[in-house]
Design a protein around this motif. Structure first.
Motif, PDB file in Angstrom:
ATOM      1  N   GLN A 137      64.033  51.715  30.007  1.00 61.90           N
ATOM      2  CA  GLN A 137      64.165  52.300  31.338  1.00 61.90           C
ATOM      3  C   GLN A 137      63.234  53.478  31.558  1.00 61.90           C
ATOM      4  O   GLN A 137      63.046  53.923  32.687  1.00 61.90           O
ATOM      5  CB  GLN A 137      65.606  52.740  31.569  1.00 61.90           C
ATOM      6  CG  GLN A 137      66.064  53.883  30.680  1.00 61.90           C
ATOM      7  CD  GLN A 137      67.536  54.185  30.857  1.00 61.90           C
ATOM      8  OE1 GLN A 137      68.342  53.302  31.149  1.00 61.90           O
ATOM      9  NE2 GLN A 137      67.912  55.443  30.702  1.00 61.90           N
ATOM     10  N   HIS A 138      62.636  53.976  30.492  1.00 67.34           N
ATOM     11  CA  HIS A 138      61.678  55.077  30.618  1.00 67.34           C
ATOM     12  C   HIS A 138      60.226  54.609  30.496  1.00 67.34           C
ATOM     13  O   HIS A 138      59.319  55.444  30.454  1.00 67.34           O
ATOM     14  CB  HIS A 138      61.953  56.130  29.546  1.00 67.34           C
ATOM     15  CG  HIS A 138      63.309  56.754  29.650  1.00 67.34           C
ATOM     16  ND1 HIS A 138      63.750  57.386  30.804  1.00 67.34           N
ATOM     17  CD2 HIS A 138      64.340  56.822  28.767  1.00 67.34           C
ATOM     18  CE1 HIS A 138      64.980  57.824  30.611  1.00 67.34           C
ATOM     19  NE2 HIS A 138      65.364  57.502  29.401  1.00 67.34           N
ATOM     20  N   VAL A 139      60.024  53.304  30.462  1.00 71.93           N
ATOM     21  CA  VAL A 139      58.696  52.726  30.242  1.00 71.93           C
ATOM     22  C   VAL A 139      58.249  51.959  31.489  1.00 71.93           C
ATOM     23  O   VAL A 139      59.003  51.133  31.998  1.00 71.93           O
ATOM     24  CB  VAL A 139      58.727  51.771  29.027  1.00 71.93           C
ATOM     25  CG1 VAL A 139      57.370  51.127  28.805  1.00 71.93           C
ATOM     26  CG2 VAL A 139      59.177  52.520  27.772  1.00 71.93           C
ATOM     27  N   PRO A 140      57.031  52.193  31.987  1.00 65.64           N
ATOM     28  CA  PRO A 140      56.534  51.448  33.150  1.00 65.64           C
ATOM     29  C   PRO A 140      56.591  49.944  32.899  1.00 65.64           C
ATOM     30  O   PRO A 140      56.373  49.477  31.768  1.00 65.64           O
ATOM     31  CB  PRO A 140      55.094  51.939  33.305  1.00 65.64           C
ATOM     32  CG  PRO A 140      55.094  53.303  32.686  1.00 65.64           C
ATOM     33  CD  PRO A 140      56.055  53.214  31.533  1.00 65.64           C
ATOM     34  N   PRO A 141      56.865  49.145  33.934  1.00 64.48           N
ATOM     35  CA  PRO A 141      57.054  47.700  33.759  1.00 64.48           C
ATOM     36  C   PRO A 141      55.892  46.982  33.104  1.00 64.48           C
ATOM     37  O   PRO A 141      56.110  46.015  32.364  1.00 64.48           O
ATOM     38  CB  PRO A 141      57.268  47.205  35.198  1.00 64.48           C
ATOM     39  CG  PRO A 141      57.805  48.375  35.936  1.00 64.48           C
ATOM     40  CD  PRO A 141      57.141  49.570  35.327  1.00 64.48           C
TER      41      PRO A 141
END
Length: 245
Positions: A137-141
């Protein structure tokens, strides 16, 4: 460089307040987090996760487990009580330093810094279990979707992946919606956080149907989908339980 800012944020947090950065309880900020309580929460979480898999009829072999986004080792240490060997991977060297400081399982628990948007430092079919919570959830898609594919590459046939990521509207890569998403969830959010005196932590999501497609394309079979937490605006967080065929 989708991970440049994520890495910088967690390097800073790992140096200043690593345990709080993982769970972010207000009363624990300023290095006031009790390590015993911190790791006890990890044991409770892993026990609940394995019990959940048991309810689904999934019993991963207790040989090798991967803790993706291990941070200070909260879950890696708990996994070591259930698996013969555990590897914890994190983007932040300062977090890994803290994890090594608290390691109580010697060579059975190994920590690695990984700054790439894949898991090339790990071989194919090395693990029986992959676990990840409050990391994707803290990582760009553009990076998190690659990691999800990689989970199934590093799993042995019959291995199990259990991972969490919020869901939201789908934005096709290169579309106007995807560009607006990248701006809003990246630099604009970081700026808003700094203006409020908070760490510039990014919050991202990957559309649920897209995740399901990624699992299938990577050779996995999704067995269950569990809502995690409450719905916030148009988003809801899910745990995905899948097995590599």
């Amino acid at each position: 460089m989708a991970l440049k800012h994520v890495r910088k944020t967690y390097e800073d947090l790992g140096r200043k307040d690593p345990l709080w950065a993982v769970l972010s309880f207000r009363e624990a900020r300023g290095n006031r987090c009790d390590p015993e309580a911190f790791f006890a929460r990890g044991r409770d979480e892993i026990a609940a996760a394995l019990a959940y898999l048991g309810e689904l009829g999934l019993e991963p072999a207790r040989e090798r487990a991967l803790d993706f986004g291990c941070g200070a080792g909260r879950l890696s240490q708990a996994l070591c009580e259930e698996f013969r060997e555990v590897v914890g991977v994190d983007i932040s060297a300062s977090m890994i330093e803290t994890a090594e400081k608290y390691n109580r399982h010697g060579d059975r628990c190994r920590y690695l810094v990984n700054t790439a948007d894949d898991l090339r430092l790990l071989g194919e079919g090395e693990f029986d279990f992959v676990y990840s919570n409050i990391t994707l959830q803290h990582v760009p898609p553009e990076a998190s979707t690659r990691y999800i594919r990689e989970f199934f590459r590093v799993l042995r046939p019959g291995g199990v992946a259990l991972f969490q990521v919020p869901s939201g509207p789908r934005h096709e890569p290169g579309s106007l919606g995807a560009r607006w998403y990248a701006l809003r969830h990246g630099p604009l959010r970081r700026l808003w956080k700094r203006l409020r005196g908070k760490p510039p932590v990014e919050i991202h999501y990957v559309n649920r149907e897209w995740v399901e497609e990624l699992v299938r394309e990577a050779g996995g079979r999704l067995l269950d989908l569990r809502q995690e937490g409450s719905v916030r605006r148009s988003r809801v967080s899910y745990f995905y339980a899948a097995v590599r065929d």
